[in-house]
Write a protein that holds these residues in place. Sequence first.
Motif, PDB file in Angstrom:
ATOM      1  N   GLN A  22       5.232   7.149   1.882  1.00 23.87           N
ATOM      2  CA  GLN A  22       5.625   5.965   1.785  1.00 23.87           C
ATOM      3  C   GLN A  22       5.115   4.557   1.374  1.00 23.87           C
ATOM      4  O   GLN A  22       3.903   4.852   1.008  1.00 23.87           O
ATOM      5  N   GLU A  23       5.847   4.144   0.848  1.00 19.59           N
ATOM      6  CA  GLU A  23       5.401   2.497   0.509  1.00 19.59           C
ATOM      7  C   GLU A  23       4.945   1.411   1.196  1.00 19.59           C
ATOM      8  O   GLU A  23       6.387   1.156   1.635  1.00 19.59           O
ATOM      9  N   GLY A  24       4.680   0.467   1.087  1.00 17.60           N
ATOM     10  CA  GLY A  24       4.789  -0.849   2.204  1.00 17.60           C
ATOM     11  C   GLY A  24       4.915  -1.622   1.754  1.00 17.60           C
ATOM     12  O   GLY A  24       6.326  -1.464   0.453  1.00 17.60           O
TER      13      GLY A  24
ATOM     14  N   GLY B 208       1.427  -0.900   0.207  1.00 19.75           N
ATOM     15  CA  GLY B 208      -0.048  -0.196   0.371  1.00 19.75           C
ATOM     16  C   GLY B 208       0.670   1.221  -0.190  1.00 19.75           C
ATOM     17  O   GLY B 208       1.827   0.922  -0.357  1.00 19.75           O
ATOM     18  N   TYR B 209       0.034   2.376   0.089  1.00 20.52           N
ATOM     19  CA  TYR B 209       0.702   3.594   0.165  1.00 20.52           C
ATOM     20  C   TYR B 209       0.421   4.505   1.221  1.00 20.52           C
ATOM     21  O   TYR B 209      -1.381   4.634   1.266  1.00 20.52           O
ATOM     22  N   TYR B 210       1.514   5.182   1.675  1.00 24.52           N
ATOM     23  CA  TYR B 210       1.055   5.729   3.184  1.00 24.52           C
ATOM     24  C   TYR B 210       1.139   7.376   2.584  1.00 24.52           C
ATOM     25  O   TYR B 210       2.754   7.723   2.517  1.00 24.52           O
ATOM     26  N   LEU B 211       0.621   8.409   3.139  1.00 20.46           N
ATOM     27  CA  LEU B 211       0.930   9.821   3.392  1.00 20.46           C
ATOM     28  C   LEU B 211       1.015   9.662   4.940  1.00 20.46           C
ATOM     29  O   LEU B 211       0.097   9.334   5.952  1.00 20.46           O
ATOM     30  N   VAL B 212       2.459  10.106   5.440  1.00 22.09           N
ATOM     31  CA  VAL B 212       2.565  10.049   6.841  1.00 22.09           C
ATOM     32  C   VAL B 212       2.305  11.527   7.497  1.00 22.09           C
ATOM     33  O   VAL B 212       3.199  12.063   6.871  1.00 22.09           O
ATOM     34  N   GLY B 213       1.524  11.944   8.352  1.00 18.17           N
ATOM     35  CA  GLY B 213       1.975  13.299   9.678  1.00 18.17           C
ATOM     36  C   GLY B 213       2.299  12.708  10.788  1.00 18.17           C
ATOM     37  O   GLY B 213       2.614  11.517  10.979  1.00 18.17           O
ATOM     38  N   ARG B 214       2.488  13.697  11.076  1.00 19.61           N
ATOM     39  CA  ARG B 214       2.462  13.098  13.135  1.00 19.61           C
ATOM     40  C   ARG B 214       0.812  13.018  13.202  1.00 19.61           C
ATOM     41  O   ARG B 214       0.041  14.154  13.497  1.00 19.61           O
ATOM     42  N   LYS B 215       1.271  11.891  14.213  1.00 13.15           N
ATOM     43  CA  LYS B 215       0.022  11.395  14.278  1.00 13.15           C
ATOM     44  C   LYS B 215      -0.952  10.865  13.395  1.00 13.15           C
ATOM     45  O   LYS B 215      -2.147  10.676  14.134  1.00 13.15           O
ATOM     46  N   TRP B 216      -1.170  11.080  12.589  1.00 14.07           N
ATOM     47  CA  TRP B 216      -1.968  10.776  11.697  1.00 14.07           C
ATOM     48  C   TRP B 216      -1.755  10.103   9.841  1.00 14.07           C
ATOM     49  O   TRP B 216      -0.207   9.804  10.243  1.00 14.07           O
ATOM     50  N   VAL B 217      -1.920   9.331   9.790  1.00  7.29           N
ATOM     51  CA  VAL B 217      -1.648   8.252   8.174  1.00  7.29           C
ATOM     52  C   VAL B 217      -2.921   8.982   7.159  1.00  7.29           C
ATOM     53  O   VAL B 217      -3.854   8.240   7.242  1.00  7.29           O
TER      54      VAL B 217
END
Length: 143
Positions: free
Chosen positions: A124-126, A95-104
């Motif tokens: 980020q990519e899984g 999967g594909y993940y957009l990562v912020g501070r305390k959220w995805v």
Amino acid sequence: MRLTRTWLALTGVAAVVALAGCGSGGDSEAAVPKTATGSLEHLAAEVKCKPNMQTDADEIRQALCKNTAGKFVLATFATDRGQAEWLAGAKDYGGYYLVGRKWVAIGEEKTVTGLQDTLGGDMQEGSEHMNPGGSHNRGSHDG
């Protein structure tokens, strides 16, 4: 001899100018906005989706969302450690993940890239071990 020193000096200046231009970061860094913060509802409002809550616990809140970019999952976490532990396990599934501070935000690559234009964050990519050659989101199944 004087011509050689002048030539070396000019070559050195040209090299410094070329290297300075290459390492500036360019427009790609400027295109990503500052990473958003806030509650799940606030983040959902930023990307114009009405969250369909799936999990509403003290440690994690998770909702299904849909907007013009596509379908995605939005999750917020009570702690940085909880987020890191969740990501470590989730990435095993691709999967594909957009990562912020305390959220995805999790979804297809094009969807998550579209969310990044508003929310900022790091793409980020899984893991590829679930589907060699890339994320499972490149397939045709609904997820």
